[in-house]
Design a protein around this motif. Sequence first.
Motif, PDB file in Angstrom:
ATOM      1  N   SER A 472       0.910  -1.195  -0.152  1.00  0.00           N
ATOM      2  CA  SER A 472       0.113  -0.096  -0.091  1.00  0.00           C
ATOM      3  C   SER A 472       0.871   1.250   0.089  1.00  0.00           C
ATOM      4  N   GLU A 473       1.970   1.302   0.661  1.00  0.00           N
ATOM      5  CA  GLU A 473       2.918   2.336   0.721  1.00  0.00           C
ATOM      6  C   GLU A 473       3.411   2.489  -0.652  1.00  0.00           C
ATOM      7  N   SER A 474       3.636   1.478  -1.408  1.00  0.00           N
ATOM      8  CA  SER A 474       4.326   1.610  -2.751  1.00  0.00           C
ATOM      9  C   SER A 474       3.384   2.154  -3.554  1.00  0.00           C
ATOM     10  N   SER A 475       1.992   1.721  -3.353  1.00  0.00           N
ATOM     11  CA  SER A 475       0.869   2.421  -4.221  1.00  0.00           C
ATOM     12  C   SER A 475       0.795   3.872  -3.961  1.00  0.00           C
ATOM     13  N   ASN A 476       1.005   4.300  -2.717  1.00  0.00           N
ATOM     14  CA  ASN A 476       0.780   5.740  -2.538  1.00  0.00           C
ATOM     15  C   ASN A 476       2.010   6.474  -3.046  1.00  0.00           C
ATOM     16  N   SER A 477       2.970   5.770  -2.800  1.00  0.00           N
ATOM     17  CA  SER A 477       4.358   6.678  -3.692  1.00  0.00           C
ATOM     18  C   SER A 477       4.187   6.707  -5.157  1.00  0.00           C
ATOM     19  N   THR A 478       3.621   5.800  -5.716  1.00  0.00           N
ATOM     20  CA  THR A 478       3.424   5.680  -7.214  1.00  0.00           C
ATOM     21  C   THR A 478       2.259   6.831  -7.613  1.00  0.00           C
ATOM     22  N   LEU A 479       1.205   6.963  -6.842  1.00  0.00           N
ATOM     23  CA  LEU A 479       0.362   7.898  -7.006  1.00  0.00           C
ATOM     24  C   LEU A 479       1.121   9.395  -6.980  1.00  0.00           C
ATOM     25  N   ASP A 480       1.942   9.583  -5.844  1.00  0.00           N
ATOM     26  CA  ASP A 480       2.561  10.947  -5.688  1.00  0.00           C
ATOM     27  C   ASP A 480       3.327  11.256  -6.779  1.00  0.00           C
ATOM     28  N   TYR A 481       4.113  10.382  -7.663  1.00  0.00           N
ATOM     29  CA  TYR A 481       5.244  10.618  -8.418  1.00  0.00           C
ATOM     30  C   TYR A 481       4.246  10.546  -9.905  1.00  0.00           C
ATOM     31  N   SER A 482       3.101  10.140  -9.948  1.00  0.00           N
ATOM     32  CA  SER A 482       2.464  10.069 -11.260  1.00  0.00           C
ATOM     33  C   SER A 482       1.741  11.422 -11.681  1.00  0.00           C
ATOM     34  N   HIS A 483       1.974  12.383 -10.599  1.00  0.00           N
ATOM     35  CA  HIS A 483       1.328  13.751 -10.682  1.00  0.00           C
ATOM     36  C   HIS A 483       2.614  14.828 -10.592  1.00  0.00           C
ATOM     37  N   TRP A 484       2.315  15.914 -11.417  1.00  0.00           N
ATOM     38  CA  TRP A 484       3.490  16.972 -11.448  1.00  0.00           C
ATOM     39  C   TRP A 484       3.393  17.605  -9.962  1.00  0.00           C
ATOM     40  N   ASP A 485       4.583  17.605  -9.641  1.00  0.00           N
ATOM     41  CA  ASP A 485       4.860  18.200  -8.183  1.00  0.00           C
ATOM     42  C   ASP A 485       4.272  17.540  -7.191  1.00  0.00           C
TER      43      ASP A 485
END
Length: 518
Positions: A472-485
């Motif tokens: 789940s933590e990996s998924s949250n990190s991927t969400l952050d880096y999938s959007h600008w800034d």
Amino acid sequence: MSPSSAAAARTPAKKSTATKTAKKTAKSPRKTAKKKPKWIFGPIPQDILSPANFRPEPKAPEAPSICDLTRLEYVVANPALYEVAATVFPPKIRKGPGRPARYPPYIYLIYLICIAIYDSSRRTDATLRHPDTWKAVCVGVRRQLGDKEADALPNRGPSRDQWNDFYSDHLHPAVHEFRKASRDVWIQQAIALGMLSQKRKRGDWLRPHRSQVINGDGTVVRPPSDQTEEYEKDEKSGEIRYHRVDHDAGIQVEGDDNIIYGKKIVAFSVRQEAKCHSRFILNADNARHRSPEQDPEREEEATTAVRLTHEILDRAPGVIAASYDTAWRGKHRAPLIRRGLIVFTRQHSGITPHPLKKYQYEKSECSHDVYAAGGRACERRLTVDGKTMYNPLPVRELLVREGKSGWRFYHSIEISCRNGPHTELIAVYEKEEDSAIDPRTKRMKFNRTEHLRQIPPDTLYGDRLLGMRQDSESSNSTLDYSHWDKRVPMYGAEGALLGYLGYAWMINSIALATAGSP
């Protein structure tokens, strides 16, 4: 300003005094030093929870990178996307006064998902209007809906203005219907891929197969702007400046004590064992924000997570276990346990040992004080130094029984004794007498699921489930880096949820397309 515009948000903004004060207030309770317990916790015994022949999970191969165009091809090849578009946005929305829509609703859903692929709506606009990219979209539509539908599409993708119109007029008002329709098809696709299987042969209560374990977590989605004041006066020129403010955003404290200004999203996912790109997001929703003072135990997040879990169980009865963080307390775990679910969380800090029962045996002329400590039954003893020690009792069997009022779980424990071991049953579910209100304290007589766990932490099987939750933590990190800034370019709680749903469609489409690969 359009709902998906994040241009103004790219300039760092001044934090208001109220925001700084709220951050200090959020930090202050966590700075207090933790008091060391006056008791000792004994060594973990070797039993069915920590067997000698335990083998850890096999490591998955390194995940290969997937280029943006391939991600887009996977998205447009997902047949469920067109089904959801037809269900949530029927054809009648294209009829009525005004200019008819140039693009069908599924194109705008593809646009929403592409924001997570190309990190912003501005880049999505430019990319979808490129001939080569738009050709890939048309090829996917042709394979799913036929030549007639594909030939009716314009020669290039929608502009950002057209996306903003559809977002505000149709997508944003239908966010909850879109969420429910997406949840249903995601669970169906996960079952079709062999996950959430109802056949318990693939796992048991103590060691469920990874594809039968759902992992949940809450994450904070940062708004396009950190501005907290709509109007700001320039001290030199006296000019009044207007700022776009996200009124649903607030100070959030994450599990690692990191303070973020944003909106909370709760989601659950599942994945295959030892297979990369197999994560499948099953359900998601926003948790309305309340300040740390009003909600110190993250109650809103916990109740939202319980509701999402029930929604999954209603549609996927093959789920055996669920893991979450310490936001789940005993009252949250109890109803899920009654549904036959193994619920794993780490032990909440500050829980002191609680007496269970004093067992007295006349034949052997001995007595044993059994307490609940560390999530399991322990025997209370005194050391040579006069300190209290709670010695964990070996669990020889996990008994599971189904009744009219729900499922019941027991630990068959072994109490060592100089006259021979004793065997007792300890209930690790909420019993009726436990939930009765004590007239003296006006509270439950015993919050059993707060003190006892089906699979306690700090055991080998507990560590196994804890390791799965890191996904789940990996998924949250991927969400952050999938959007600008690391900002979802949509305002409001519903906007953040739509951004997460678009991201989830991208992740699930990749898992669906790569299901046959190793």
